[in-house]
Design an enzyme around this catalytic site. Structure first.
Site, mmCIF file in Angstrom:
data_model
loop_
_atom_site.group_PDB
_atom_site.id
_atom_site.type_symbol
_atom_site.label_atom_id
_atom_site.label_comp_id
_atom_site.label_asym_id
_atom_site.label_seq_id
_atom_site.Cartn_x
_atom_site.Cartn_y
_atom_site.Cartn_z
ATOM 1 N N GLU A 1 0.792 -1.223 0.000
ATOM 2 C CA GLU A 1 0.000 0.000 0.000
ATOM 3 C C GLU A 1 0.832 1.285 0.000
ATOM 4 O O GLU A 1 0.843 2.045 0.973
ATOM 5 C CB GLU A 1 -0.965 0.000 1.196
ATOM 6 C CG GLU A 1 -1.894 -1.199 1.166
ATOM 7 C CD GLU A 1 -3.095 -1.068 2.091
ATOM 8 O OE1 GLU A 1 -3.083 -0.197 2.971
ATOM 9 O OE2 GLU A 1 -4.047 -1.841 1.913
ATOM 10 N N TYR B 1 -10.919 -2.915 0.137
ATOM 11 C CA TYR B 1 -11.834 -2.893 1.281
ATOM 12 C C TYR B 1 -13.171 -2.228 0.986
ATOM 13 O O TYR B 1 -14.203 -2.653 1.472
ATOM 14 C CB TYR B 1 -11.182 -2.170 2.476
ATOM 15 C CG TYR B 1 -10.063 -2.969 3.092
ATOM 16 C CD1 TYR B 1 -10.324 -3.896 4.103
ATOM 17 C CD2 TYR B 1 -8.755 -2.833 2.646
ATOM 18 C CE1 TYR B 1 -9.304 -4.658 4.650
ATOM 19 C CE2 TYR B 1 -7.731 -3.597 3.188
ATOM 20 C CZ TYR B 1 -8.017 -4.502 4.187
ATOM 21 O OH TYR B 1 -7.012 -5.265 4.719
ATOM 22 N N GLU C 1 -5.201 -8.552 0.279
ATOM 23 C CA GLU C 1 -6.005 -8.238 1.473
ATOM 24 C C GLU C 1 -7.446 -7.964 1.059
ATOM 25 O O GLU C 1 -7.698 -7.276 0.071
ATOM 26 C CB GLU C 1 -5.508 -6.970 2.195
ATOM 27 C CG GLU C 1 -4.205 -7.134 2.916
ATOM 28 C CD GLU C 1 -3.735 -5.842 3.593
ATOM 29 O OE1 GLU C 1 -4.580 -4.990 3.944
ATOM 30 O OE2 GLU C 1 -2.512 -5.695 3.745
#
Ligand code: GBH
Length: 466
Positions: free
Chosen positions: A169, A299, A371
């Site tokens: 990230e 996310y 993720e």
């Protein structure tokens, strides 16, 4: 459960879970580990909710056998962990700490004995404080130091690690950390964030060079976080706003790798603020060396709408206002979108869309979801179980969204759930839980949650209900 559920994944699909060093290891001053910028930041009053820090975290440094056993019980085929640079090279460069290396060798051999593929991230934000004291990621030299650290790890672990990620990230490690100031080192300067972003990309590229030199058998890439932005309407102004959002957040880090340049329209906007990436001859070639795969952390997402009153680009404004002006969009959460316990909208459609967008934008690169997961703070109940229904639903909807992307031709090879354990959730401290396994931070007792059992079924069946 049936052995052939309606949502069925490709036979070699790699299911697993992810963590990062500072968030789980603890043992902050054990066996020669030196502090990182996160130790210093977390110990600065007012930076982390409740004054929490990672001194102990999940104590995974000591409980590594137990944690690998839990992964095995879950049926994981891969485990994504990160390597703490200040454990391996306490000064950031030079002297290598054999005890630090020994810990990761042990972790890797425990994983391999359990039939779990190790997936190592080299930088999940824990820059050695010693390097930061000399300027940190503002220094071009830090990119070279990072590559030297990467080289030490390639030599130490070599062929026993089939998957490597350089930087986790980079948006968080640059903008969130140097312009928004929410993460270590907590600076608020957009100009510095753009320089840091460039040095992170350069560090990625120089680490790629070290990897290629060694002709190792594994695969390597970077793991950017992507948010999805969907145009609020088909109005060209909303579409343009959406594109600015994607440039600012996604393309700024992925274009240099796959296209060898920063996105031109956004670079021009930065230039209006007098901000330029410190590109030197050869940098873009180094950065754009062909990676084996792309790691994607997803996310949340939202809709983008052109603002009624566009913000002008003004060099004198605060960094926050400059960022708002660069994007120049209103973020709209469609009413009815549920949010997780960290207030991020649940937007599985955005997962499918961002993956098909990556397919089209970058020539369908091999992708690992490095993720994806939800904050669900459900605690252990009277029955001794953790009924984290929100997380189960979030995962189920995102797995279906992922399957849809695969059906439409995206080359997606694996999925790492964030996270194996409840852990130190950065600026939120221990108050926000992302784990499939509950951790009692007083006793360090681990309790697999409903989501753990659900995920374990999914792995066993290589699929789930529609
Ligand atoms: C990741 O970062 C990290 O890699 C990981 O270490 C961390 O524990 C995990 O996620 C959970 O936070 O305000 O609705 O616009 C996540 C990066 C950046 C994703 C900010 C969500 C804003 C959502 N995040 N983003 S919103």
């Amino acid at each position: 459960m049936k052995s052939h559920p309606p949502i069925q994944f490709p036979s070699q699909f790699l299911w697993g879970a992810a963590t990062s060093a500072y968030q789980i290891e603890g043992a902050h001053d054990v066996d020669g580990r030196a502090p990182s910028i996160w130790d210093s930041f977390a110990k600065t009053p007012g930076r982390v909710v409740n004054g929490d820090n990672g001194d102990i975290a999940c104590d995974s440094y000591r409980r590594v056998e137990e944690d690998v056993a839990l992964l095995k019980q879950m049926g994981a085929r891969a485990y994504r962990f990160s390597i703490a640079w200040p454990r391996v090279m306490p000064h950031g460069r030079g002297e290598v700490n054999p005890l630090g290396i020994a810990y990761y060798k042990r972790l890797v051999s425990l994983l391999r004995d359990a039939g779990i593929a190790p997936m190592a991230t080299l930088y999940h934000w824990d820059l050695p404080q010693a390097l930061h004291d000399e300027g940190g990621w503002m220094n071009r030299r830090t990119a070279q130091d990072f590559a030297a650290f990467a080289a030490v790890m390639f030599d130490a672990l070599g062929e026993s690690v089939p998957f490597w990620f350089t930087v986790n990230e980079p948006w968080c490690a640059s903008f969130l950390s140097h312009a928004i100031g929410e993460h270590a080192p907590g600076e608020k300067d957009l100009n510095r964030a753009v320089t840091v972003a460039h040095h992170l990309l350069l560090g990625h590229g120089l680490a790629m060079t070290e990897f290629r030199k060694r002709k190792l058998g594994g695969q390597i890439g970077m793991a950017p976080n992507v948010d999805w932005r969907e145009p609020y309407s088909q109005d060209p102004e909303d579409i343009a706003a959406c594109e600015r959002g994607l440039d600012w957040f996604n393309r700024w880090f992925i274009d240099p790798i796959y296209h060898g340049r920063y996105p031109a329209a956004m670079a021009a906007r930065y230039a209006e603020l007098g901000i330029r990436a410190p590109i030197e001859d050869g940098d873009m070639a180094t950065i754009s060396q062909h990676p084996d795969m792309l790691g994607i952390n997803y996310y949340t997402g939202s809709f983008a709408k052109a603002p009624a009153n566009p913000l002008p680009l003004r060099p004198g404004d605060s960094p926050q206002r400059q960022m708002d002006a660069l994007r120049n969009l209103d973020t709209v959460n469609v009413p009815g979108f549920a949010k997780t316990h960290i207030d991020w909208p649940i937007f599985p459609e955005g997962f499918t869309k961002v993956l098909t967008w990556l397919r089209d934008e970058y020539g369908n690169p091999p992708v690992f979801i490095t993720e994806n997961g939800a904050c669900d703070n459900t605690q252990v109940g009277h029955d001794g179980q953790v009924h984290d229904a929100l997380r189960v639903e979030y995962m189920h909807r995102h797995v279906i969204a992922l399957h849809r992307a695969i059906r439409s031709g995206c080359d997606i090879r694996g999925y790492m759930a964030w996270s194996l354990l409840d852990n130190f959730e950065w600026a939120y401290g221990y108050g926000k839980r992302f784990g499939l396994i509950h951790v009692d931070f007083g006793t360090q007792q681990r309790t697999p949650k409903d989501s753990f059992h659900w995920y374990s079924q999914l792995i066993a069946n290589n699929g789930c209900a529609a």
